[in-house]
Design an enzyme around this catalytic site. Structure first.
Site, PDB file in Angstrom:
ATOM      1  N   THR A 188     -38.626  17.965  -8.897  1.00  0.00           N
ATOM      2  CA  THR A 188     -39.306  16.717  -8.563  1.00  0.00           C
ATOM      3  C   THR A 188     -38.418  15.772  -7.762  1.00  0.00           C
ATOM      4  O   THR A 188     -38.889  14.742  -7.298  1.00  0.00           O
ATOM      5  CB  THR A 188     -39.760  15.987  -9.841  1.00  0.00           C
ATOM      6  OG1 THR A 188     -38.602  15.687 -10.630  1.00  0.00           O
ATOM      7  CG2 THR A 188     -40.728  16.840 -10.651  1.00  0.00           C
ATOM      8  N   LYS A 189     -37.120  16.099  -7.639  1.00  0.00           N
ATOM      9  CA  LYS A 189     -36.160  15.272  -6.894  1.00  0.00           C
ATOM     10  C   LYS A 189     -35.293  16.177  -6.032  1.00  0.00           C
ATOM     11  O   LYS A 189     -35.124  17.362  -6.337  1.00  0.00           O
ATOM     12  CB  LYS A 189     -35.262  14.490  -7.856  1.00  0.00           C
ATOM     13  CG  LYS A 189     -36.003  13.489  -8.695  1.00  0.00           C
ATOM     14  CD  LYS A 189     -35.065  12.757  -9.621  1.00  0.00           C
ATOM     15  CE  LYS A 189     -35.868  11.772 -10.477  1.00  0.00           C
ATOM     16  NZ  LYS A 189     -35.050  11.128 -11.481  1.00  0.00           N
TER      17      LYS A 189
ATOM     18  N   HIS B 108     -52.018  15.016  -3.726  1.00  0.00           N
ATOM     19  CA  HIS B 108     -53.131  14.069  -3.684  1.00  0.00           C
ATOM     20  C   HIS B 108     -52.645  12.694  -4.120  1.00  0.00           C
ATOM     21  O   HIS B 108     -51.718  12.562  -4.910  1.00  0.00           O
ATOM     22  CB  HIS B 108     -54.269  14.538  -4.595  1.00  0.00           C
ATOM     23  CG  HIS B 108     -54.827  15.853  -4.198  1.00  0.00           C
ATOM     24  ND1 HIS B 108     -55.740  15.994  -3.169  1.00  0.00           N
ATOM     25  CD2 HIS B 108     -54.594  17.101  -4.654  1.00  0.00           C
ATOM     26  CE1 HIS B 108     -56.034  17.269  -3.027  1.00  0.00           C
ATOM     27  NE2 HIS B 108     -55.352  17.963  -3.917  1.00  0.00           N
TER      28      HIS B 108
ATOM     29  N   ALA C   2     -34.977  29.597 -13.315  1.00  0.00           N
ATOM     30  CA  ALA C   2     -36.342  30.069 -13.520  1.00  0.00           C
ATOM     31  C   ALA C   2     -37.159  29.040 -14.296  1.00  0.00           C
ATOM     32  O   ALA C   2     -36.629  28.317 -15.140  1.00  0.00           O
ATOM     33  CB  ALA C   2     -36.322  31.398 -14.279  1.00  0.00           C
TER      34      ALA C   2
END
Length: 172
Positions: free
Chosen positions: A146-147, A97, A141
């Site tokens: 995020t990159k 979002h 784990a």
């Protein structure tokens, strides 16, 4: 006395019967969902239950294993290469979002996720939209990716950080 013995005989039969019915329903769900995939290769194994939204945008290579309780949101497209292992309780999403909008609920932002060949994603990991995980990478784990992840690297943590590159040995 006879009623108690009869119950002792019937209860295990009923349990076995309902377990078989549940297994049949889960397998049926799996095959129905797989028929909706954009594509999938040979030798794939999906442990049930799992949840895939917008399955028509999911491409899966050969010999891919997906653990139980894996969730994939494929609205922006997810492409998974060959021989990929995805641990249970993993979330892979290609939609998010727009948090800069007041009404975030109606602001779907889609970005394709690409997981290249021979990747191992550890259990309870999260792969965010727009991520590419390079060939042969290992995601530890409980990691939140995020990159982009470089080929043959090992990453872990929240957010996932590079630990080292895999030291590959020649197989005889």
């Amino acid at each position: 006395m006879l009623g108690k013995k009869l119950r002792e005989l019937i209860i295990p039969i009923r349990i076995k019967f309902f377990k078989k019915i549940n297994q049949y329903l889960l397998e049926s769900q799996k095959h129905t969902l797989m028929a909706q995939f954009k594509s999938y290769g040979e030798g794939c194994h999906f442990y049930v239950p799992f949840c895939i939204n917008d399955a028509g945008n999911l491409e899966i290579g050969n010999q891919v294993t997906v653990g139980t309780y894996v969730h994939m949101w494929c609205h922006g497209g997810i492409k998974i290469g060959d021989r990929v292992m995805i641990g249970s309780h993993t979330a892979i999403t290609s939609v998010t979002h727009d948090y800069e909008q007041e009404n975030m609920r109606r602001t779907g932002v889609t970005k394709k996720v690409v997981i290249e060949d021979d990747v191992w994603i550890g259990t309870h990991s999260v792969i965010l939209p727009g991520i590419t995980i390079g060939k042969g990478a290992v995601i530890g784990a409980n990691s939140v990716v995020t990159k982009d992840v470089e080929p043959y690297s090992i990453v872990f943590g929240s957010p996932a950080k590079h630990y080292k590159f895999r030291d590959l040995k020649e197989c005889n």
